[in-house]
Design a protein around this motif. Sequence first.
Motif, PDB file in Angstrom:
ATOM      1  N   UNK A  14       0.836  -1.204   0.000  1.00  8.65           N
ATOM      2  CA  UNK A  14       0.000   0.000   0.000  1.00  8.65           C
ATOM      3  C   UNK A  14       0.872   1.254   0.000  1.00  8.65           C
ATOM      4  N   UNK A  15       1.973   1.203   0.726  1.00  8.73           N
ATOM      5  CA  UNK A  15       2.895   2.346   0.747  1.00  8.73           C
ATOM      6  C   UNK A  15       3.549   2.549  -0.620  1.00  8.73           C
ATOM      7  N   UNK A  16       3.947   1.456  -1.269  1.00  5.23           N
ATOM      8  CA  UNK A  16       4.511   1.572  -2.617  1.00  5.23           C
ATOM      9  C   UNK A  16       3.509   2.223  -3.567  1.00  5.23           C
ATOM     10  N   UNK A  24       1.433  -2.521  -7.372  1.00  5.93           N
ATOM     11  CA  UNK A  24       0.569  -2.990  -6.272  1.00  5.93           C
ATOM     12  C   UNK A  24      -0.762  -2.236  -6.176  1.00  5.93           C
ATOM     13  N   UNK A  25      -1.522  -2.265  -7.255  1.00  6.26           N
ATOM     14  CA  UNK A  25      -2.845  -1.631  -7.254  1.00  6.26           C
ATOM     15  C   UNK A  25      -3.696  -2.288  -6.174  1.00  6.26           C
ATOM     16  N   UNK A  26      -4.628  -1.547  -5.597  1.00  4.10           N
ATOM     17  CA  UNK A  26      -5.434  -2.099  -4.498  1.00  4.10           C
ATOM     18  C   UNK A  26      -6.074  -3.447  -4.810  1.00  4.10           C
ATOM     19  N   UNK A  27      -6.553  -3.633  -6.022  1.00  9.46           N
ATOM     20  CA  UNK A  27      -7.218  -4.895  -6.358  1.00  9.46           C
ATOM     21  C   UNK A  27      -6.242  -6.062  -6.534  1.00  9.46           C
ATOM     22  N   UNK A  28      -4.943  -5.786  -6.590  1.00  7.97           N
ATOM     23  CA  UNK A  28      -3.943  -6.841  -6.776  1.00  7.97           C
ATOM     24  C   UNK A  28      -3.151  -7.162  -5.511  1.00  7.97           C
ATOM     25  N   UNK A  29      -3.270  -6.333  -4.486  1.00 10.22           N
ATOM     26  CA  UNK A  29      -2.401  -6.470  -3.310  1.00 10.22           C
ATOM     27  C   UNK A  29      -2.484  -7.823  -2.628  1.00 10.22           C
ATOM     28  N   UNK A  30      -3.687  -8.316  -2.414  1.00  9.74           N
ATOM     29  CA  UNK A  30      -3.840  -9.599  -1.715  1.00  9.74           C
ATOM     30  C   UNK A  30      -3.122 -10.710  -2.496  1.00  9.74           C
ATOM     31  N   UNK A  31      -3.349 -10.736  -3.791  1.00  7.42           N
ATOM     32  CA  UNK A  31      -2.725 -11.784  -4.621  1.00  7.42           C
ATOM     33  C   UNK A  31      -1.216 -11.586  -4.705  1.00  7.42           C
ATOM     34  N   UNK A  32      -0.760 -10.334  -4.825  1.00 11.63           N
ATOM     35  CA  UNK A  32       0.680 -10.070  -4.826  1.00 11.63           C
ATOM     36  C   UNK A  32       1.322 -10.580  -3.544  1.00 11.63           C
TER      37      UNK A  32
END
Length: 99
Positions: A14-16, A24-32
């Motif tokens: 989220x900081x990046x 690291x878009x919000x919709x990809x963070x969990x999967x990343x």
Amino acid sequence: MADPTREAVLRALAELWANGCPVPAPELRERLADVGLRRWRSVARRHRGRRLSPDQRVQDLVRGLVAAFEPDRALVGRLVRDYECVARAIADVVTSTEG
């Protein structure tokens, strides 16, 4: 039960994003976070008999993230630098929380 390492990775991603990294878009963070942690933790199984340096582990993580998120790795181009930032953030969190 929440995984504190995973939670820390999500905060780092989220900081990046807040600092302008497009990966690291919000919709990809969990999967990343999930892909990155799985890749980081499975390095010994995938590289039997080899001890990778910290930089080699980060590059291995970059390869795994690109393979998981980009349909054609040949077209990633300069975006690979952003994946390197994501991989470095994940590696920093894991090494500081898991030892």
